[in-house]
Write an enzyme that holds these catalytic residues in place. Structure first.
Site, PDB file in Angstrom:
ATOM      1  N   CYS A 116       0.860  -1.175   0.000  1.00  0.00           N
ATOM      2  CA  CYS A 116       0.000   0.000   0.000  1.00  0.00           C
ATOM      3  C   CYS A 116       0.903   1.233   0.000  1.00  0.00           C
ATOM      4  CB  CYS A 116      -0.897  -0.004   1.238  1.00  0.00           C
ATOM      5  SG  CYS A 116      -1.976   1.436   1.317  1.00  0.00           S
ATOM      6  N   LEU A 117       1.087   1.798  -1.177  1.00  0.00           N
ATOM      7  CA  LEU A 117       1.883   3.006  -1.349  1.00  0.00           C
ATOM      8  C   LEU A 117       1.187   3.798  -2.441  1.00  0.00           C
ATOM      9  CD1 LEU A 117       4.495   4.527  -0.565  1.00  0.00           C
ATOM     10  CD2 LEU A 117       5.650   3.253  -2.364  1.00  0.00           C
TER      11      LEU A 117
END
Length: 169
Positions: A116-117
């Site tokens: 999750c970026l």
């Protein structure tokens, strides 16, 4: 000035006329992605964080490489984390595909390696997602920051890891 088109014409003059085989012709073309990667990899290697190392298994395939992050501060200090980065043909209009190869207990990385970026998302609600102006350097620095200032317990991908941290740091 030598351009790719003039070089191909000059090479054809030396070897004779091009065959009308489109498959043979396509092997000679250099994709936009590969042109960008030549420049971006040189920039990346010149500006690599001291906690990161890149490894190209095949130096002729700049679109596939591994990144090692060894954080020197924070919760993950002293750890060694491997990421696989694959740059799709549609790059720079779409972000690279990144997977964490090291099993880790992290609020922004699942145990299966999903990350999750926001800059790795094509469409991001907060406007910080992928844009054609981003480069591999941004991706590497973003992955490196997941172990320091971008560590996010408030909007986790791995909810269990974030809850565990809140219970027992």
């Amino acid at each position: 000035m030598l351009t790719l088109a003039s070089k191909l014409k000059r090479d054809d003059g030396v070897r004779g006329p091009r065959a009308s085989n489109p498959a043979a012709d396509s092997t000679r073309r250099v994709s936009v992605r590969d042109k960008l990667l030549v420049k971006e990899v040189a920039e990346l290697e010149a500006n690599l964080p001291c906690t990161c190392k890149v490894n190209f298994a095949d130096p002729n395939k700049l679109h596939y490489f591994q990144l090692t992050v060894i954080p020197d501060e924070g919760y993950y200090q002293g750890g060694k984390f491997q990421f696989e980065i694959e740059v799709p043909e549609a790059y720079n209009m779409v972000p690279p595909k990144v997977k964490c190869l090291t099993r880790i207990w992290h609020p922004n990385i699942t145990e299966m390696g999903e990350i999750c970026l926001s800059l790795l998302r094509e469409h991001s609600i907060d406007g910080t997602g992928w844009a054609p102006t981003r480069t591999l350097k941004d991706v590497v620095w973003g992955l490196n920051s997941l172990f320091t200032d971008l560590l996010n317990f408030d909007d986790p991908l791995n909810i269990e890891a974030a809850e565990h941290h809140l219970r027992d740091k």
